[in-house]
Scaffold this active site. Structure first.
Site, PDB file in Angstrom:
ATOM      1  N   GLN A  16       5.131  -6.439 108.453  1.00  0.00           N
ATOM      2  CA  GLN A  16       4.372  -5.223 107.429  1.00  0.00           C
ATOM      3  C   GLN A  16       4.207  -6.065 105.896  1.00  0.00           C
ATOM      4  OE1 GLN A  16       7.512  -1.833 104.890  1.00  0.00           O
ATOM      5  NE2 GLN A  16       7.976  -2.437 106.202  1.00  0.00           N
ATOM      6  N   GLU A 138      12.659  -6.907 106.263  1.00  0.00           N
ATOM      7  CA  GLU A 138      13.561  -6.211 105.891  1.00  0.00           C
ATOM      8  C   GLU A 138      15.394  -5.571 104.933  1.00  0.00           C
ATOM      9  OE1 GLU A 138      11.276  -4.052 103.370  1.00  0.00           O
ATOM     10  OE2 GLU A 138      13.531  -3.289 103.074  1.00  0.00           O
ATOM     11  N   ASP A 167      10.040  -5.833 102.191  1.00  0.00           N
ATOM     12  CA  ASP A 167       9.107  -6.260 102.937  1.00  0.00           C
ATOM     13  C   ASP A 167       7.916  -5.525 101.478  1.00  0.00           C
ATOM     14  OD1 ASP A 167       8.882  -7.544 105.134  1.00  0.00           O
ATOM     15  OD2 ASP A 167       9.728  -5.429 106.667  1.00  0.00           O
ATOM     16  N   GLY A 246      19.630   3.958  84.094  1.00  0.00           N
ATOM     17  CA  GLY A 246      19.092   3.608  82.132  1.00  0.00           C
ATOM     18  C   GLY A 246      20.176   4.110  81.598  1.00  0.00           C
ATOM     19  N   GLY A 247      19.623   3.926  80.834  1.00  0.00           N
ATOM     20  CA  GLY A 247      21.047   4.784  78.917  1.00  0.00           C
ATOM     21  C   GLY A 247      20.885   6.342  79.232  1.00  0.00           C
TER      22      GLY A 247
HETATM   23  N1  COA Z   1      -1.876 -18.464 117.872  1.00  0.00           N
HETATM   24  C1  COA Z   1      -1.612 -18.563 118.212  1.00  0.00           C
HETATM   25  N2  COA Z   1       0.099 -19.075 118.072  1.00  0.00           N
HETATM   26  C2  COA Z   1       0.109 -17.389 116.532  1.00  0.00           C
HETATM   27  C3  COA Z   1      -1.007 -16.859 116.701  1.00  0.00           C
HETATM   28  C4  COA Z   1      -2.242 -17.580 116.979  1.00  0.00           C
HETATM   29  N3  COA Z   1      -3.569 -16.511 116.431  1.00  0.00           N
HETATM   30  N4  COA Z   1      -0.492 -16.188 115.609  1.00  0.00           N
HETATM   31  C5  COA Z   1       0.674 -16.828 115.586  1.00  0.00           C
HETATM   32  N5  COA Z   1       1.149 -17.662 116.417  1.00  0.00           N
HETATM   33  C6  COA Z   1       2.343 -18.117 116.481  1.00  0.00           C
HETATM   34  C7  COA Z   1       2.831 -19.368 115.359  1.00  0.00           C
HETATM   35  O1  COA Z   1       2.339 -20.514 115.672  1.00  0.00           O
HETATM   36  C8  COA Z   1       4.707 -19.308 116.036  1.00  0.00           C
HETATM   37  O2  COA Z   1       4.438 -20.725 116.806  1.00  0.00           O
HETATM   38  P1  COA Z   1       5.636 -21.483 116.799  1.00  0.00           P
HETATM   39  O3  COA Z   1       6.645 -20.389 116.713  1.00  0.00           O
HETATM   40  O4  COA Z   1       6.007 -22.253 118.059  1.00  0.00           O
HETATM   41  O5  COA Z   1       4.898 -22.129 115.367  1.00  0.00           O
HETATM   42  C9  COA Z   1       5.145 -18.216 116.497  1.00  0.00           C
HETATM   43  O6  COA Z   1       3.942 -16.741 116.873  1.00  0.00           O
HETATM   44  C10 COA Z   1       5.782 -16.864 116.002  1.00  0.00           C
HETATM   45  O7  COA Z   1       5.155 -16.784 114.645  1.00  0.00           O
HETATM   46  P2  COA Z   1       6.714 -16.324 113.917  1.00  0.00           P
HETATM   47  O8  COA Z   1       6.007 -16.431 112.211  1.00  0.00           O
HETATM   48  O9  COA Z   1       7.631 -17.241 114.293  1.00  0.00           O
HETATM   49  O10 COA Z   1       6.857 -15.129 113.827  1.00  0.00           O
HETATM   50  P3  COA Z   1       8.422 -14.172 114.658  1.00  0.00           P
HETATM   51  O11 COA Z   1       7.861 -13.292 115.399  1.00  0.00           O
HETATM   52  O12 COA Z   1       9.280 -15.261 115.854  1.00  0.00           O
HETATM   53  O13 COA Z   1       9.725 -13.749 113.352  1.00  0.00           O
HETATM   54  C11 COA Z   1       9.288 -12.771 110.754  1.00  0.00           C
HETATM   55  C12 COA Z   1       8.783 -12.714 112.545  1.00  0.00           C
HETATM   56  C13 COA Z   1       8.622 -11.718 110.318  1.00  0.00           C
HETATM   57  C14 COA Z   1      10.610 -12.955 111.238  1.00  0.00           C
HETATM   58  C15 COA Z   1       8.844 -14.327 110.745  1.00  0.00           C
HETATM   59  O14 COA Z   1       7.250 -14.132 111.012  1.00  0.00           O
HETATM   60  C16 COA Z   1       9.148 -14.099 109.547  1.00  0.00           C
HETATM   61  O15 COA Z   1       9.876 -14.619 109.027  1.00  0.00           O
HETATM   62  N6  COA Z   1       8.203 -14.195 108.018  1.00  0.00           N
HETATM   63  C17 COA Z   1       8.686 -14.478 107.103  1.00  0.00           C
HETATM   64  C18 COA Z   1       9.154 -13.079 106.150  1.00  0.00           C
HETATM   65  C19 COA Z   1       8.358 -11.845 106.449  1.00  0.00           C
HETATM   66  O16 COA Z   1       7.241 -12.281 106.078  1.00  0.00           O
HETATM   67  N7  COA Z   1       9.524 -10.548 106.768  1.00  0.00           N
HETATM   68  C20 COA Z   1       8.881  -9.417 106.816  1.00  0.00           C
HETATM   69  C21 COA Z   1       7.929  -9.503 108.103  1.00  0.00           C
HETATM   70  S1  COA Z   1       7.332  -7.559 107.178  1.00  0.00           S
END
Ligand code: COA
Length: 415
Positions: A16, A138, A167, A246-247
């Site tokens: 998001q 979030e 988010d 607020g106030g």
């Molecule tokens: N091709 C190949 N690999 C891909 C890819 C693509 N097009 N797109 C994503 N990936 C891989 C990433 O490189 C990562 O691999 P790695 O763990 O080996 O480095 C993997 O997919 C997973 O990515 P990740 O961001 O860790 O996803 P997740 O589902 O485990 O975590 C979140 C999701 C949101 C918790 C995390 O991305 C995060 O903390 N983001 C920052 C904060 C944020 O934006 N949070 C709010 C989300 S609304």
């Protein structure tokens, strides 16, 4: 012409926070190329599915006006395509878990080597410090950014809000950072790194509570209901229910029909400037001159009594009647509107704040249009792309690959 016409965004975002940012940039006219893993795509495509086989509303409502390119950024050919995208685009936006981009081989140093004009914008849960490696969603951000500890009622647990301030709130902060960096690049010719941490964004939106934290060190917060109730304050800014931040004291009050309708309520603000009008409207003219009620400081310890009396009046009216009566008198009130009421509100359709979009897999659905209106940069909300819908188009038109090269990229399994 659109405000951001000509700006190319390499959109490496998911879920998001990042997609909110890039959707806004797309609405302002940027060409947003959403890069997704082949066969998988943004996880939200298949989350909270309401129409079997179709992209979810979660995905469609955050990815309008974008193009989708599938690309495996861990495949060698995929990396070469990504390099070409980095060289071609103006901005790269990502919200992967910390370190994911480095692991892919696209550190900030490498990106600068490839394209010194590149603006690299990231959402992370936390800024540099003890929690910088954490994955964050979030509600974690709402809790870590100070919002939850100050939301809810004094006698209840911390509460998260329905508004996605962690988010979507961070996505909005990031969008501002990106256009600011684009503006600076006009003068310097250089790109830069832009970071919006979710904790920072939530704290920014909760700043009045940090204000109160410091006021609390000087004495009780007299505009909080607990002051009039004689409940002592602790060390930290407390939860204040529906007290106004607020106030000018305010509360949510029942309106006619509240027993049946959970949203038959109004927000009512006892703004000092219209105290006389309030007294007349609620049938308490004696309070106008009574020194125990006539001034804001005199009223602060009596907020429960005052709002109780106002509520006796609001309970005799619907929330819309309260609005109709109070508005001409400049008394600030607001009906509690449900999502159903908002979805059906014609004036929001007229302004494009709520729009109906047609989608080939799911048919017609409602979405929130661009919340910021520019008089010289119109927004037409277009449906979100299907997974990989524009892969060939982007490879050929944006990146200049020949049909033979595209075939060999496909054979390598990179897209
Ligand atoms: N091709 C190949 N690999 C891909 C890819 C693509 N097009 N797109 C994503 N990936 C891989 C990433 O490189 C990562 O691999 P790695 O763990 O080996 O480095 C993997 O997919 C997973 O990515 P990740 O961001 O860790 O996803 P997740 O589902 O485990 O975590 C979140 C999701 C949101 C918790 C995390 O991305 C995060 O903390 N983001 C920052 C904060 C944020 O934006 N949070 C709010 C989300 S609304």
């Amino acid at each position: 012409m659109k405000a951001l016409e000509g700006v190319k965004i390499l959109d490496f975002t998911h879920v998001q926070s990042g997609p909110t940012c890039t959707q806004l940039l797309a609405w302002f006219g940027a060409d947003v190329i959403k890069v997704e893993r082949p066969g998988v795509g943004d996880a939200t495509r298949k989350q909270l599915v309401d129409v079997e086989g179709a992209d979810s509303l979660y995905f469609t409502m955050l990815n309008h006006n974008k193009r989708s390119l599938t690309l495996n950024s861990k495949n060698e050919t995929g990396k070469q395509v990504l390099e070409r995208l980095v060289k071609t685009c103006d901005v790269m936006v990502e919200n992967f878990a910390p370190g994911a981009l480095d692991r892919m081989g696209f550190s900030w140093e490498r990106i600068q080597e490839l394209n010194p004009r590149m603006i690299m914008a990231s959402v992370k849960g936390f800024g540099p410090g003890p929690y910088e490696d954490c994955k964050v969603y979030e509600n974690v951000a709402q809790c870590a950014g100070g919002s939850a500890s100050t939301t809810g009622f004094l006698d209840g647990p911390p509460l998260v809000t329905g508004a996605q301030i962690g988010d979507s709130g961070t996505g909005l902060h990031l969008a501002l950072g990106i256009v600011t960096a684009l503006f600076q690049r006009e003068k310097t010719g250089r790109g830069q790194k832009v970071l919006a941490a979710m904790q920072d964004s939530v704290l920014n939106l909760s700043r009045v509570k940090l204000r109160d934290q410091q006021r609390l060190e000087k004495g009780p917060l007299t505009e909080y209901s607990q002051y009039g109730e004689g409940i002592p304050f602790g060390e930290a800014t407390p939860r204040a229910g529906n007290d106004s931040g607020g106030g000018q004291p305010g509360r949510i009050l029942k309106c006619k029909g509240w027993e049946r309708d959970p949203n038959s309520y109004t927000y009512f603000i006892t703004q000092a400037a219209v105290w006389q009008q309030i007294c007349d409207v609620i049938g308490a003219p004696e309070w106008k001159e009574d020194e125990n009620y006539a001034t804001p400081p005199a009223r602060l310890p009596k907020l429960n009594e005052i709002f109780g009396r106002i509520e006796q009046w609001t309970m005799t009216k619907t929330k819309f009647e309260v609005m109709d009566i109070c508005n001409p008198l400049n008394i600030p009130v607001g009906p509690i509107l449900s999502m159903k009421e908002l979805a059906e509100e014609p004036s929001l359709r007229d302004t494009g704040t709520i729009v109906e979009v047609d989608h080939p897999e799911r048919g017609k659905y409602l979405t929130v249009g661009c919340p910021v209106k520019l008089s010289d940069s119109d927004v037409a909300v277009e449906r979100s792309p299907l997974l990989g819908e524009h892969t060939d188009e982007i490879l050929s038109e944006v990146l200049g690959y020949s049909p033979e090269e595209i075939s060999s990229i496909r054979e390598s399994g990179a897209v």
